[in-house]
Design an enzyme around this catalytic site. Sequence first.
Site, mmCIF file in Angstrom:
data_model
loop_
_atom_site.group_PDB
_atom_site.id
_atom_site.type_symbol
_atom_site.label_atom_id
_atom_site.label_comp_id
_atom_site.label_asym_id
_atom_site.label_seq_id
_atom_site.Cartn_x
_atom_site.Cartn_y
_atom_site.Cartn_z
ATOM 1 N N TYR A 84 4.747 -0.986 24.859
ATOM 2 C CA TYR A 84 4.777 -0.346 23.548
ATOM 3 C C TYR A 84 4.093 -1.251 22.527
ATOM 4 C CZ TYR A 84 5.610 3.510 20.686
ATOM 5 O OH TYR A 84 5.360 4.579 19.877
ATOM 6 N N ARG A 106 -1.949 9.727 13.641
ATOM 7 C CA ARG A 106 -1.518 8.491 12.951
ATOM 8 C C ARG A 106 -0.845 7.589 13.983
ATOM 9 N NH1 ARG A 106 3.654 6.332 11.331
ATOM 10 N NH2 ARG A 106 3.168 6.097 13.514
ATOM 11 N N LYS A 117 6.386 5.855 24.992
ATOM 12 C CA LYS A 117 7.704 6.182 24.423
ATOM 13 C C LYS A 117 8.651 6.667 25.510
ATOM 14 C CE LYS A 117 8.794 5.740 20.157
ATOM 15 N NZ LYS A 117 8.386 5.857 18.784
ATOM 16 N N GLU A 169 5.745 12.860 17.498
ATOM 17 C CA GLU A 169 5.436 11.437 17.431
ATOM 18 C C GLU A 169 4.029 11.203 16.888
ATOM 19 O OE1 GLU A 169 7.560 8.995 18.393
ATOM 20 O OE2 GLU A 169 6.102 7.439 17.972
ATOM 21 N N ASP A 170 3.937 10.358 15.878
ATOM 22 C CA ASP A 170 2.633 9.924 15.364
ATOM 23 C C ASP A 170 1.721 11.068 14.908
ATOM 24 O OD1 ASP A 170 3.555 7.406 15.673
ATOM 25 O OD2 ASP A 170 2.081 6.742 17.132
ATOM 26 N N ASP A 179 10.490 10.904 15.389
ATOM 27 C CA ASP A 179 10.947 9.511 15.475
ATOM 28 C C ASP A 179 10.387 8.638 14.353
ATOM 29 O OD1 ASP A 179 12.379 7.388 16.843
ATOM 30 O OD2 ASP A 179 10.379 6.579 17.189
ATOM 31 N N ASP A 180 9.153 8.919 13.930
ATOM 32 C CA ASP A 180 8.554 8.089 12.864
ATOM 33 C C ASP A 180 9.345 8.225 11.571
ATOM 34 O OD1 ASP A 180 6.269 7.487 14.578
ATOM 35 O OD2 ASP A 180 5.813 9.599 14.291
ATOM 36 N N ASN A 199 3.210 -2.042 11.616
ATOM 37 C CA ASN A 199 2.665 -2.376 12.940
ATOM 38 C C ASN A 199 1.158 -2.161 12.953
ATOM 39 O OD1 ASN A 199 5.247 -2.761 14.202
ATOM 40 N ND2 ASN A 199 5.498 -0.556 14.204
HETATM 41 P P1 NAD Z 1 2.213 6.914 6.498
HETATM 42 O O1 NAD Z 1 0.751 7.020 6.589
HETATM 43 O O2 NAD Z 1 3.021 8.159 6.566
HETATM 44 O O3 NAD Z 1 2.597 6.167 5.127
HETATM 45 C C1 NAD Z 1 1.975 5.034 4.615
HETATM 46 C C2 NAD Z 1 2.310 4.939 3.146
HETATM 47 O O4 NAD Z 1 1.833 3.704 2.644
HETATM 48 C C3 NAD Z 1 1.677 6.035 2.304
HETATM 49 O O5 NAD Z 1 2.632 6.503 1.371
HETATM 50 C C4 NAD Z 1 0.566 5.308 1.546
HETATM 51 O O6 NAD Z 1 0.342 5.876 0.286
HETATM 52 C C5 NAD Z 1 1.179 3.928 1.399
HETATM 53 N N1 NAD Z 1 0.195 2.882 1.159
HETATM 54 C C6 NAD Z 1 -1.017 2.719 1.688
HETATM 55 N N2 NAD Z 1 -1.597 1.626 1.163
HETATM 56 C C7 NAD Z 1 -0.741 1.079 0.309
HETATM 57 C C8 NAD Z 1 -0.770 -0.052 -0.533
HETATM 58 N N3 NAD Z 1 -1.824 -0.857 -0.575
HETATM 59 N N4 NAD Z 1 0.302 -0.305 -1.292
HETATM 60 C C9 NAD Z 1 1.370 0.493 -1.258
HETATM 61 N N5 NAD Z 1 1.472 1.581 -0.469
HETATM 62 C C10 NAD Z 1 0.417 1.872 0.305
HETATM 63 O O7 NAD Z 1 2.665 5.909 7.632
HETATM 64 P P2 NAD Z 1 4.147 5.632 8.158
HETATM 65 O O8 NAD Z 1 4.438 6.485 9.331
HETATM 66 O O9 NAD Z 1 5.100 5.706 7.030
HETATM 67 O O10 NAD Z 1 3.989 4.155 8.704
HETATM 68 C C11 NAD Z 1 3.704 3.089 7.825
HETATM 69 C C12 NAD Z 1 3.802 1.771 8.564
HETATM 70 O O11 NAD Z 1 5.124 1.570 9.021
HETATM 71 C C13 NAD Z 1 2.900 1.679 9.791
HETATM 72 O O12 NAD Z 1 2.288 0.420 9.822
HETATM 73 C C14 NAD Z 1 3.850 1.793 10.939
HETATM 74 O O13 NAD Z 1 3.423 1.060 12.056
HETATM 75 C C15 NAD Z 1 5.108 1.191 10.373
HETATM 76 N N6 NAD Z 1 6.301 1.690 11.058
HETATM 77 C C16 NAD Z 1 7.176 0.784 11.566
HETATM 78 C C17 NAD Z 1 8.290 1.210 12.240
HETATM 79 C C18 NAD Z 1 9.269 0.190 12.762
HETATM 80 O O14 NAD Z 1 9.107 -0.953 12.554
HETATM 81 N N7 NAD Z 1 10.327 0.564 13.420
HETATM 82 C C19 NAD Z 1 8.516 2.555 12.433
HETATM 83 C C20 NAD Z 1 7.615 3.474 11.892
HETATM 84 C C21 NAD Z 1 6.504 3.030 11.198
#
Ligand code: NAD
Length: 546
Positions: free
Chosen positions: A98, A151, A169, A240-241, A263-264, A403
């Site tokens: 993963y 995504r 997953k 997912e994604d 899950d996200d 990530n």
């Molecule tokens: P997403 O695309 O839905 O959301 C990203 C958000 O970040 C958007 O609202 C965007 O406007 C904002 N953004 C972009 N650039 C920015 C900046 N410079 N300053 C402030 N905000 C900014 O994506 P997501 O699904 O919410 O995932 C976001 C991140 O979280 C990814 O890197 C993902 O890998 C990580 N994530 C981690 C876990 C975990 O650790 N368990 C789980 C899910 C997602």
Amino acid sequence: MTTIHLHGKRGVELLHDPLFNKGTAFTEEERDALGLRGLLPPRVTTQDQQLVRVLDNYHRKESPLEKYIYLVSLQERNESLFYRLVMTNLEEMMPIIYTPTVGLACQKYGHIFRRPRGLYLTRNDRGRIKLLLQSWPQADVRIIVITDGERILGLGDLGANGMGIPVGKLALYTACAGIPPAQCLPIMLDVGTNNSALIADPLYLGLPEPRLRGPEYDELVGEFVEAAQQIFPKACIQFEDFGNANAFRLLHRFRDVACTFNDDIQGTAGVTLAGLLSTERITGIPLAQQKILFLGAGEAGIGIGDLIVEALKLQGVSESDARRQCWFVDSKGLVVKSRTDLVEHKLRFAHDHAPMKTLLEAVEALKPTSIVGVSGMPQTFTEAVVRAMAQINQRPAIFALSNPTANAECTAEQCYSWTDGRAIFASGSPFAPVTLNGVTHVPGQGNNSYIFPGVGLGVIASESTRVTDEMFYTAAKVLADLVTDDDLKLGRIYPDLKRIREVSAAIGTAVAQVAFDRGLTTVLCPTDLRAHVENTMFDPKYPDYI
Ligand code: NAD
């Protein structure tokens, strides 16, 4: 002599079926009875001996991507041995099967492709999705993980290359919660890609055309959900994604009419809420008094915010008070009421406040107890931001969840050194422990694998027809309760990953109980629910076939 487990398979066909293959571990009797004599080297070995061989081969691979390819090909040959290997070395191998390595594997999917795995549905399959689902060889599918590849982790639109994610997953469902591999179905919904580099790559294996949008897209997804409910009536569908506009819309559309979750949005929320509940045990500040500032207002951020609100409501806090605990900064600055550019999912967290452009300004003005990075933007928890958090709080909670590792808002080492070791740190991808002034700090990994496999296990064990927010809140509480005082002393806010099967069994039991209590299933609750849940869990040791 063949038992029904083998579906009449013998000889080479049996050796080539990864669900049943035992390789050199087929016994003398099995070799005679199943037409294997002569097709295997003569010496019979045990699974333990095979384990030594595959671990040795695994360690000989030099790069993470080569290790990934090795594991995938083992899974294609012998699922029991693959799971035995992964389960006995989970901490080492989870970052390979993963995040972060799976992300790299997805980027190179068309280049490292060997054999197909899972089902591929495309826009050209409109009207025949049911037929395609019927072509899947297993009838009793209980978990479907589907992506449209828009995504992938923090890597953006990878189109059909995203298939590595449902495959990975589902491997975690089995490794962490013992969902039998035959009950797992990975699906790629290939609706094109807007990634021009992929479209230009002659080795890209998806449809080389722009993404399908609008009503045609919605109808395709609708056809899939309906067909899946007919062909696999006991299956839970995990989205997912997906890109965030589709993810929120699809969750809203299907959550009350199908057994489905995202899950996200919801799994991330569960694991982060568990981290905040553990933080409460370190700081003594109850969740209701924590102020959480998110960087990033997408699927992960809003999902976490929504679950915190649900949790606080269940604790008796009013919805409006609960919402005021959660604040968001997106790419345009603080999410406030006066902004006119906010998409729908951000509106419920837009508070009355002066606009602010930067995270640092927001930290200084709002004085949060925690900052949660879910922006996908590396190094955005700058030294100034982290030091400001350490001035405001004795034990600031700093969750850099983006990530893969390179996208983390700050590293574990930066976070501990900028706060003199006072921070409670968690990340999305794993970081090694950090020793500072002779004290070792163990970063927490806010890994969704602590939550979704157990939730899936509970949904399967209870045959629940829905997946609810209460289940994720329950899962978060169970997870936080399993963190020991010794874990907390090291700064670790999640249980040791070595305990993942125990964690999943506990979550599965509690989630199943929610399904029974809320009347979400037509089956009767077993007298010993925990034993029932544990009995459904897959054991990778080989069965005897004769
Ligand atoms: P997403 O695309 O839905 O959301 C990203 C958000 O970040 C958007 O609202 C965007 O406007 C904002 N953004 C972009 N650039 C920015 C900046 N410079 N300053 C402030 N905000 C900014 O994506 P997501 O699904 O919410 O995932 C976001 C991140 O979280 C990814 O890197 C993902 O890998 C990580 N994530 C981690 C876990 C975990 O650790 N368990 C789980 C899910 C997602």
